[in-house]
Structures are given as structure tokens and as C-alpha cells.
Design a protein around this motif. Structure first.
Motif, short mmCIF file in Angstrom:
data_model
loop_
_atom_site.label_atom_id
_atom_site.label_comp_id
_atom_site.label_asym_id
_atom_site.label_seq_id
_atom_site.Cartn_x
_atom_site.Cartn_y
_atom_site.Cartn_z
N TYR A 1 0.86 -1.25 -0.02
CA TYR A 1 -0.08 0.05 0.10
C TYR A 1 0.82 1.31 0.04
O TYR A 1 0.62 2.27 -0.48
CB TYR A 1 -1.09 0.08 1.10
CG TYR A 1 -2.36 0.84 1.05
CD1 TYR A 1 -2.53 1.16 -0.18
CD2 TYR A 1 -2.73 1.31 2.08
CE1 TYR A 1 -3.78 1.85 -0.42
CE2 TYR A 1 -4.05 1.95 1.88
CZ TYR A 1 -4.50 2.17 0.69
OH TYR A 1 -5.66 3.18 0.75
N SER B 1 1.19 2.56 -3.34
CA SER B 1 -0.17 2.53 -4.02
C SER B 1 -0.87 3.98 -3.61
O SER B 1 -0.84 4.36 -2.60
CB SER B 1 -0.94 1.37 -3.62
OG SER B 1 -2.39 1.54 -3.96
N LEU B 2 -1.70 4.45 -4.58
CA LEU B 2 -2.66 5.46 -4.36
C LEU B 2 -3.93 5.24 -4.35
O LEU B 2 -5.09 5.79 -4.57
CB LEU B 2 -2.19 6.57 -5.14
CG LEU B 2 -0.92 7.38 -5.20
CD1 LEU B 2 -0.63 8.48 -6.15
CD2 LEU B 2 -0.91 8.02 -3.81
N VAL B 3 -4.10 3.89 -4.20
CA VAL B 3 -5.63 3.12 -4.39
C VAL B 3 -6.47 3.76 -3.10
O VAL B 3 -6.21 3.95 -2.30
CB VAL B 3 -5.36 1.56 -4.18
CG1 VAL B 3 -6.92 1.10 -3.82
CG2 VAL B 3 -5.01 1.01 -5.43
N THR B 4 -7.84 4.20 -3.50
CA THR B 4 -8.81 4.71 -2.66
C THR B 4 -9.74 3.45 -2.22
O THR B 4 -10.15 2.58 -3.14
CB THR B 4 -9.50 5.71 -3.34
OG1 THR B 4 -8.69 6.85 -3.74
CG2 THR B 4 -10.75 6.10 -2.27
N ILE B 5 -9.88 3.28 -0.87
CA ILE B 5 -10.75 2.45 -0.47
C ILE B 5 -12.09 2.94 0.19
O ILE B 5 -12.07 4.06 0.94
CB ILE B 5 -10.27 1.58 0.69
CG1 ILE B 5 -8.90 0.82 0.37
CG2 ILE B 5 -11.02 0.48 1.54
CD1 ILE B 5 -8.03 0.39 1.39
N SER C 1 -8.11 7.02 1.79
CA SER C 1 -7.36 7.43 0.62
C SER C 1 -5.79 7.55 1.04
O SER C 1 -5.53 7.75 2.26
CB SER C 1 -7.92 8.51 0.09
OG SER C 1 -7.51 9.71 0.45
N ARG C 2 -5.01 7.59 0.05
CA ARG C 2 -3.55 7.78 0.30
C ARG C 2 -3.08 9.07 -0.64
O ARG C 2 -3.81 9.39 -1.50
CB ARG C 2 -2.82 6.45 -0.27
CG ARG C 2 -2.99 5.28 0.34
CD ARG C 2 -2.18 4.85 1.39
NE ARG C 2 -0.84 4.94 0.76
CZ ARG C 2 0.20 5.28 1.18
NH1 ARG C 2 0.50 6.02 2.27
NH2 ARG C 2 1.51 5.44 0.41
N LEU C 3 -1.92 9.36 -0.42
CA LEU C 3 -1.27 10.48 -1.38
C LEU C 3 0.15 10.29 -1.17
O LEU C 3 0.79 9.91 -0.28
CB LEU C 3 -1.69 11.92 -1.00
CG LEU C 3 -1.40 12.48 0.31
CD1 LEU C 3 -0.21 13.12 0.41
CD2 LEU C 3 -2.50 13.71 0.78
N PHE C 4 0.91 10.83 -2.40
CA PHE C 4 2.30 11.04 -2.42
C PHE C 4 2.65 12.45 -2.38
O PHE C 4 2.87 13.20 -3.66
CB PHE C 4 2.72 10.36 -3.58
CG PHE C 4 2.65 8.81 -3.85
CD1 PHE C 4 2.48 8.03 -2.66
CD2 PHE C 4 2.81 8.04 -5.08
CE1 PHE C 4 2.39 6.60 -2.89
CE2 PHE C 4 2.69 6.94 -5.17
CZ PHE C 4 2.41 6.02 -4.10
#
Lengths: 336, 336, 336, 336
Positions: B272, B275-279, C280-283
Motif C-alpha cells: 500500500y 499505491s494511491l488506491v482509494t478504499i 485514501s493515500r497521497l504521495f
């Protein structure tokens, strides 16, 4: 090699063919043997000096073209000799939003595709779907991408929702085809009823002839329950009807802003007062959008609609034919 | 009239059939002659006492059912006698967001559809597409709408993008069918390779058998370029593979949160991290969503997939059959 | 000139200072006299060999730094000698989405800022707000931008909504400050109650000490009505409480994925079953984001919080101090 | 009790005061002792017969009013006697999208607030922030919510971005105040330069007097770098300047559609050709929006701006004063 050049902006006589040496690619460049090109309204505007972005003197015209790579520079890695490619309209615009530094356009401020060999930065081109012949492949850059972004760039309509397209030019037919890919229902509005069968064959669920029903907005609304997305290529002649046809939370992508006399669109106050329609604009699209469109086209083996093909030597005739306006799909010019 | 009632939560023996007088509608109510119903996992959870929302004692079970209106109250205007309708899962949730005041569910806190005549507020039902038979029409309320919202509620994937579905339960098959309506490519992952042909027949572009490829994430990613939307019904058993299969900016709609032993999903940190996957999650949907789904289904004459049909008197068998888990589509119970 | 170089990944002894000739810019480059730098967790991960992206051997470390331009190449137009600038984390990522071709990072695969003179492509830097001193200006690139994108990149919370931040590291304090700019209310959760006053002074509306209330989720939810956005820097230690604290349609931006022992986050099934929270994630972000953040910072004269400043010659001490973890804001290193 | 009633639509002489018995609430109703009301342009349109939605004959006018609950029906649970409340403009519209079944408006098709005691369904009202006095509390329903939704309903502008407001009516001043809560910069355009100081005192970063700079679009664009959101209350007189002032991807929320003579807005083709500005509309908002606005207002102790207060017996004077147009904030009428 032979190239057309645009020397002035006084119509087709400014379109002159020149000979030149076979080009050598710089390290980041590719050389494309152009197999076919196609025309868009912006090309006639450039020819006639009415395009907002002033063309470079002597530029090679046309944004739309397809061909195979015959040479690459030393540092090129994205593409290889033999790849079938098309150019990207705003060549420098790769992803995200456009800005003032990214507005160069093929066939306007940058040399375009109406040439035997086009020289492009490797970033300015994208690989073509395999199933397209050269004529079809030459139609995607401007009209295809404009239509793709009109139906997918904001608030993609859902299956079962309605999209409305106007006329039978390149953008409208692509929009019809893409809207069907999205699972939408499509209304096609045409001033020429004899085209109804061809529009239905492309997937239109409802065809309205403006000669039968000049005030078609209410009819369309009644028969569809309201349009969710209008790809507005009609301008002042159709805007009010598009607004009437729209559902309460509809969306109008406005691609034509004036009529032949330069008259503007008016927002009819009493109608718009009762409406929550959003009006938006777009500028063709970036290379990421182009690649997404071609992926969809490839998956669905979508075939662009071609009205007529001209020989390379008859480019001027192609422009004149295109300008008279009664087309069904794209006007294509063969490679040199 | 005959109705099943849920008296306790100790499995199928709590499902008892009762007789009652023919119901009379109050002013805002409709009476529906139920022609068929169908089962969802939540119904077995309710039966077994593991559903988050505690059911009312004696409630008529099942959210999913279809029938024709045989009587309406004096003030009913939305619907008429003779209309073919289905109920709406969160009966009071019409549009917008759900909140604590809107959580009543058919077949849980409100009487559901496993009855000869269902009595519903006129706001709790929606008209059915004409092309569906009663068995098909009885499958939409929960699994159909969950799948519809999974693929259309946030960031609709574009034509040419990839959707992944897991297994062959009701939600997965609906998601497969709806994803094809959107113009997407679909991967179906199944633990039973013998179902591959039926999945392909429904439109799956790629079928992966987990017995052939237990660690299917990388394979899927390689073969598709990365999944844009995963409809995650597999839970802890599949989550890591779903994440591996996803494209950088992918989206996982998480519908199953624990395995049979109650074990939770873990977010694999090293994966993860890159990854930039949204859940995201969803709760079935509201009536406006249901109507939009049925409009799409109607337009495309989409036919739900039915695994098996049981008689009204064999409802307990239907529950038991459904619980064993190896189904392909929906388990339906005929009307009384 | 003097630069630190990273020679191996075995902790601070791999950080060695080297002498080199004063750099000359290539045509597209700028030379920056670095006035200050700052540390982020990724820098210690790079030092310790635990960062997902392997650093180049001998790279100049640190993404974050600020300085003034002392020389520019012949073709540079975006920036001029004398401009105060900072670098952009993913140097090649200008706008839109990141992709595999854009992942180079300052201080990892590209030479960073822990040097007397940094040489950057003109596209890799952005102008600084005037009101910041060099120490403050050196803190924006990584932690500042991460926090900015956490609160503005998707579904900006509205005034009156609640944002939750965890701890008092650089990202958390920036997120607190930016959330206040958005008009939001902020909860700060801290394991060290003695920091409460400083958190309140930065604008925190509610401070929760985890030593007082280890299971703070329900308390936070009760006192706020539910958190709309969690900037989750706590990882497995805090995730469940963050989920409990969240409002039904909340949003958790997940920035820390494992605990000190490498243990992963678990999604608590019974809790998440009742929740519609999006994860969500971010870079970090792109240069366009960086410029937007600096515009906001400039308008509001926002001042980054600095914990401690070290001399250039004491860079190793700075790393060690940072790694012990008990900071309030950014750890800065002076220019050479 | 005394109520004004609207008997016809011929201006203020149709506004007549009637006596009636003290109302008794039905089971779902509340009775509100109205303490103050305020005027909006729609009220003068209703009075003059130019409002799109025809008012009911004899309706109690005004959507905006505040008071305390003095009696509740037997089934009321949302609110209690003693609660301070205001009504919701589209009384039946709770959340999500509006539709034809939800268009009833207080003071138009439903009895409004210009009365001693207002009777409302318990769903039609919302609790007020504590910090507001009755005059202030009476200004939120229409102008306040319109402004709130203009700045928060789609694409919330980020801190550091620019919002433009026109004039000093209720919507414009609320939009200015809310835009400052969002951390935005604000330009206020006014035809009356003497109001500049008051606009600055409310937070305007830049005030433009149209008497000094009639063609203010380019000036605004130059001084701000382009407006990100225009709250367009000026109509045809200002639209072109708003478009010129906008940044490339700007947004114009169009709230006024015609000038005093009924002339429509034109879309200037040459300008809009070079623009990607989105034009959208809104209809005040729903109760969920109203509650969100009041939460923000409460948190920030935002105080509405009141121009002038009239006695209940002078309601006609209030209408006439409001219609002359030169106001700075809201025109309020005291309770009976």
C-alpha cells in the motif's frame, strides 16, 4: 519530401506545397511517414485568419494525421521505428491542466501533419489502435478527443441517461459513438432528415429533424425525460432548444460560441431561471486523455466515420469541400 | 394471507409461516401482491443474529421482492393499482445521504417481502422495467443496487478501463453486467474454474481461476495494465491480491470486511506504500439510485442471473441452499 | 563547496561530507545557494535503507531546502538570479497525476539540498513566499505539501467541519494550520499532554491526550459530532480510534501504514461495517500543488513551526535528534 | 394573532394584515413565535407577480424569519418548545437533489414568516446558532444559504484563491464573509465607492469601484492573477467583466439572469473562446445545507450584516425601501 505550408491566412491560395530535404530527427524526435490526415473546423479558421491562436508563418497545417515511425533520435524511448502513431493536439500538454506554457498546437504554432514526413518530439505522439486503417486513424486527434472529453471529462453520464448531439460533423458523430460506449441513450438532432438512417445505424436512439420540428427542445424533453448531457456544437442556433431539452441538473458542453455572422449565444432568462444546468467548455484534451480514448476505441473496435477521402495533391479541394459544411463524419486527405 | 415471520435469530427454525387477514392500506400505503422474492447474504445474517442492525421480532423477512399493486390508500399518487413494483432497501432513504433517521430496512426493522401481500408506504417502492419476469424483478433491491452503486457512485470508470469482480454471487454478477454497460473491460476471479464459461458468456473479458493462480494479483495487473475498480466481495481472502492487481490510482469498493472466522482485512504496508488506491464503502443505495439503475436496466434490457427458484413453502430450503455458498447468481423464492 | 553525500544506507555514518568545485549550470539549470534544509521521516528511512524508492549511491540527501539563485543557465526563463526558491519533491511531476516516469525525488534518486550549492533543473523549483525566513522556508517541500494535499486534494472539508491530526510532527502541525485556514475545527491528539497548550496556540479547538484517554475515538466523536477528515499519521496504533471518531461519511488520509515493528493496519470489521468512511493515500504532491500551497501560505502569512535548528556541520546530530521522535514541528539544518 | 397575507400580486397594496386565532399545531407541526423576518429580492418579485413560482393567494409572505417554538404537536421529536429556529426555504427539500415534488417554498406556495405565529412542519425548520440576535437570525434562510452554496457546493475554492462578489446586497455580503471563512481572498465590486471601507471591514482584500473603472475585468485579473469563483449577482451588466476577470479554469455561479429591462446575458464569443470557465446555477439549498451553514456560522461566530430594521406594522415601507436597491446587507422587519 513534399509538405504543404501555410503562407498567410487568406484562404486556400495561402496553402502552398513545398519541397524539402528528408528530415533527420534530433535526439528527442521521431520522424513519421504520414499516411493520412483529416480536417477540422479549426483548420479552416486558421486558413481564414479567424482562429484565436495566430499560426506561425509557413507552418505545416493540420493537427490530425497518422503514420508510421521511420526514424527516431538517439534518446527516444517511448516509441520505436515501425510504431503506428498519431500526434497530440496540444503537443506539450501531457496531463493535468493546460496553462499558457502548453498552448502550442500542431498545425498552428507547431508544424502539423499535411506533409510527407512529420517530425515530432517523442512526447507529442501516441500509439494507435491496431484495428484502424490509416484513414480512420487520421481522425482522432482533434474531433475524436474533443468528443471523448465532452462525454467523459466531467460527470460521466450513467447508463440509461441521455446525451444529445447536433448535426453530423466529426465531433458529433464521435460523441454519439462514445456516448453509446458509456451505455447512454442518444438523441441526434439534424437539419437534414435524410441522414436519420445513418445516425440510427451509428446508435442514435432518437433522431430529430429540425426541418420537421424547428423548436425541438420540448419534444426531446418529453420523449426522453430530459437530456443529461448536451454536446453543443450548434451555437446560437440551437442553444435555447438544448436548454429546454435538458433535465433539471443537466450539463451542456459548449463547443460552438457564435453563428456564421458572429452573433453570440444568449442565455434565455426565463428558461434558465428554472434550470440548474451547468455550462462548461473544453479545449480538445491532453495526451493522457488521447491515450485513454484510444484504449477505449481499441477495446470496442470503434470505427470513426469518414465522409470523403481526397488525394494529397487535392488538399485545397478537401478544405473547400469541408467548408461547405454538409458532411457526415470526417474529411480525410491521403498521405503524400 | 400467508406471511413468513422471523421469531428469534437462531437460524431457519425461527422462520415461521403465519396466517393473517388481507391487509387494508392506510392513506399513504400500497398493497403489493408479491410474485417472487430473493435472498441476500444480509438475510442469512439476520436469520443468524449476526447483522449489525437488529431485526424487529416477528418481522416479515427479505428486502427483495417484486409484485403488482392490488390496492392503494386514498392519498397515494406516485403509484397506481396494477403497477409492477419492487421495494427500496432503506425504505425511508429517498435521495442524498443516509443518516440515523433513515436506516430502517425492509425485511429487518420493517416488514419485508416474504409474504403473500406486502404493505408499503408509497414512497418505499419503485416501478419495475417491463422486460423482466417476476423472478428477475425480485433480484434488484439489494444485490442489484449494491453492484450499481459500486460501479457508478463515485468516479465512474471509463470505457476501456478495467473492473474486477470476485466470485459468482448476486452482487458480483450484477457488477460484471453493469461494468459492461459502462463500456469497461471486466476480470472475473473465481475459485471454481468450471464457471469460467458462464462468466465469459456474461461478458467477462478475462476469467482467473484461483485454483490455477492463487496469487492472481500480479497476473491480473500484467494482463490488464492494472484494475481501475475492484468490487471487493472476497474480504480478507482476496484483499491483498486486489490491491496488487490495482492500477496506481485504482479504487476498491469494500463490501466484505471479514472472513468466515471473523478475521479482519489487513492493509499490507509494503504494497500500500507504493499505491494511491482509494478504499471506499457503500450501503446498498437510496430510491433515486434504484430508479436510475432500473432505467439503465430497462434501456439495455439487462437480465439478472438466477441460480435457482424455490417454492414459497420451501423458503427454509432456499435459505439453506443459499448459505452453502456455491451459487451462480440469485436464489429466488416464488410468491405465495 | 561542501555537500553531504549518502554512501550506503547504514545510518548516519553513511552521511559523509565532501568537497567539490562550485557547480556551473547547464542551459536549463539553476544554481541555488542553500540557506537551510529540514528533515522528514523519509530521510531517515533513506538513511536506514527502509525507503521504498532506492536512493542513488552518493546522492546529496534531503528534499527540503531553501535558498537564493546565484546562477542560471542560458535558456532559463521561469526563474532569475536572486529569486528565493525551494525544490519540488517529485522534481519531474509538474501537474496532473504521477506515473512511473515522474518518480524521481530530490534527496533520493536526484541530488537534494544538504549542500552548499544545489543544482536544479529550472522546472524543479518554485518561488518562496516573502514573509518566511530561511529556516521556515526550508520546511515546505515534503511535510508542508503532504499536509496541504491531505486537507485540500479531495473533498475539501467545509468551515465548521472537523479535522483530526495526530501528534506534533511536521505533517500534523502543518495539517492543523492548513485546516484552520479552511475554516475547519481541529482536534489534535497527542501522547504528550504537556504539548496541549502549544497545540491550542496553533489553533487546535480540542486537544486529546492519549495518556488520559487511550481509547479516544468515542470521546472525540461525542465532543465533535464526528470527524470529517483524519490526517492519519499514527498508523496501526491509532487507526481504529480514528475510524471510531469519524462521522458516517468521513475521510481518512492514510499517511502511516505500519508501526515501529512493521505491523500493519487492520480494518476492524464490526466498526467499518457501520461506516462509510473513505480511506485514501497521497504521495506528497506536484509542483502545481506546491505553488498553490505557497500562495495560500503567503496570503495568510502562515509560519511553519520549527522545533530545533542545527548547524550544517552537525547534520548527523540533526538526524539523530529527529529520529528519537519527540518533536514539535520541523527539525532544521542551517546552510553551509 | 396578526399575519400579513398576500392578496394578489400588484405591489405593496396587496400586502394586507389580518387577524386570526392563535394556531394549534397538528401532530407533526411546531408553532413558532416569530421574532424577526427579512426581505429578499424574491419577495419583491412575488409581490410584483414576476416570480417563476406562482404564490398561493392569501399566503403569508417571506421565507426568512426566526423565532422560538411555543408549541409542538404530539409526534414532534426533532425540536422542542423553547428552541430558537429558522425555516428552510424549500421546506420539503431535506437532502440530495431537488425535484418537482419538493419545490414548495415558504412565503410563496406555503405560508411564510411575516406573521406573529408561524406554523411549520417539524421537518421545515432548523435550530439557530446561539450567538445571533433575532435580527441577525432572521437573515439566513434565503440570502445566507444561497451565498453558502455558491462558495461551497461545487469545487470549494482553496485558501489563497480569489472569490469575486458584486454589490452589497445580502447574498454578496454573505458570500464575502463565507469566502473569508474558506481562507480565500475576496474582490468586491461596487458601483458606490463610498461603501469601500465597509466592504474592507468585512474582509474584502480588494475593492473595485465601477464608477472609477467601468471595465474592471482586466484590472481585477491583473491584480489577482484571475478570479477562481465569481458569485454573479450583477447579470448582464457585469457578466462580461466577470468572465474577463476569471482565471482560465474559473467558475461563475450565475444568480442573476436579466437586467431591469429583462435583457438577457450574452456569452461574449471571442472571450469565452479562450476560456474554460464553468457556469453554474443554484436554487438556494436544502435543509442539510442550511444546517451545515449554521454550523460554520456558529463556529466562527459570523454576524450577518443588517442594513435597516423596520417595525412589523411598517412591512410595506420595508418592501419599498428594499426595492430602491441601495442597501448594505439585509433589510429586517421586527416581529409582531
Amino acid at each position: 519530401m513534399r509538405s504543404y505550408r501555410l503562407e498567410g491566412s487568406g484562404g486556400t491560395e495561402c496553402l502552398v506545397m513545398r519541397d524539402a530535404a528528408q528530415p533527420e530527427p534530433k535526439p528527442h524526435e521521431i520522424v513519421v511517414r504520414v499516411r493520412a490526415t483529416s480536417l477540422n473546423r479549426r483548420d479552416t479558421m486558421i486558413l481564414n485568419g479567424t482562429y484565436p491562436l495566430p499560426p506561425r508563418h509557413g507552418v505545416v497545417p493540420l493537427s490530425d494525421g497518422a503514420g508510421d515511425i521511420v526514424a527516431i533520435g538517439d534518446t527516444v524511448t517511448r516509441l520505436a521505428v515501425g510504431d503506428r502513431v498519431t500526434g497530440s493536439y496540444f503537443a506539450r500538454w501531457i496531463d493535468g491542466r493546460i496553462n499558457a506554457g502548453l498552448i502550442d498546437q500542431l498545425g498552428c504554432t507547431l508544424d502539423g501533419m499535411l506533409t510527407e514526413y512529420a517530425v515530432l518530439d517523442e512526447q507529442w505522439a501516441a500509439r494507435l489502435p491496431d484495428h484502424l486503417d490509416w484513414h480512420e486513424a487520421a481522425t482522432l486527434t482533434c474531433a475524436g478527443l474533443t468528443a471523448w472529453n465532452a462525454v467523459t471529462s466531467t460527470g460521466i453520464p450513467k447508463p440509461g441517461q441521455w446525451v444529445l448531439v447536433i448535426g453530423s460533423g466529426g465531433v458529433s458523430l464521435f460523441a454519439l459513438q462514445f456516448a453509446k460506449l458509456l451505455g447512454c441513450c442518444v438523441v441526434a438532432v439534424t437539419s437534414r432528415g435524410e441522414k436519420a438512417d445513418r445516425l440510427r445505424a451509428l446508435g442514435a436512439d432518437l433522431v430529430i429533424s429540425t426541418s420537421d420540428i424547428p423548436q425541438w427542445g420540448a419534444t426531446v424533453r418529453d420523449q426522453t425525460g430530459g437530456i443529461d448531457l448536451v454536446v453543443e456544437t450548434g451555437g446560437p442556433a440551437t442553444f435555447a432548444q438544448s436548454l429546454i431539452a435538458s433535465t433539471l441538473y443537466g450539463h451542456i458542453v459548449l463547443l460552438t460560441l457564435q453563428d456564421a455572422q458572429g452573433g453570440p449565444i444568449q442565455l434565455p432568462a426565463a428558461l434558465y431561471q428554472r434550470s440548474l444546468v451547468t455550462i462548461s467548455r473544453l479545449f480538445v484534451g491532453n495526451r493522457t486523455n488521447l491515450e485513454a480514448m484510444m484504449r477505449a476505441g481499441s477495446q470496442h473496435r470503434l470505427r470513426p466515420v469518414i465522409d470523403k477521402v481526397f488525394a494529397f495533391s487535392e488538399a485545397g479541394d478537401a478544405y473547400r469541400y469541408f467548408q461547405q459544411g454538409d458532411v457526415f463524419g470526417k474529411v480525410v486527405i491521403d498521405g503524400a
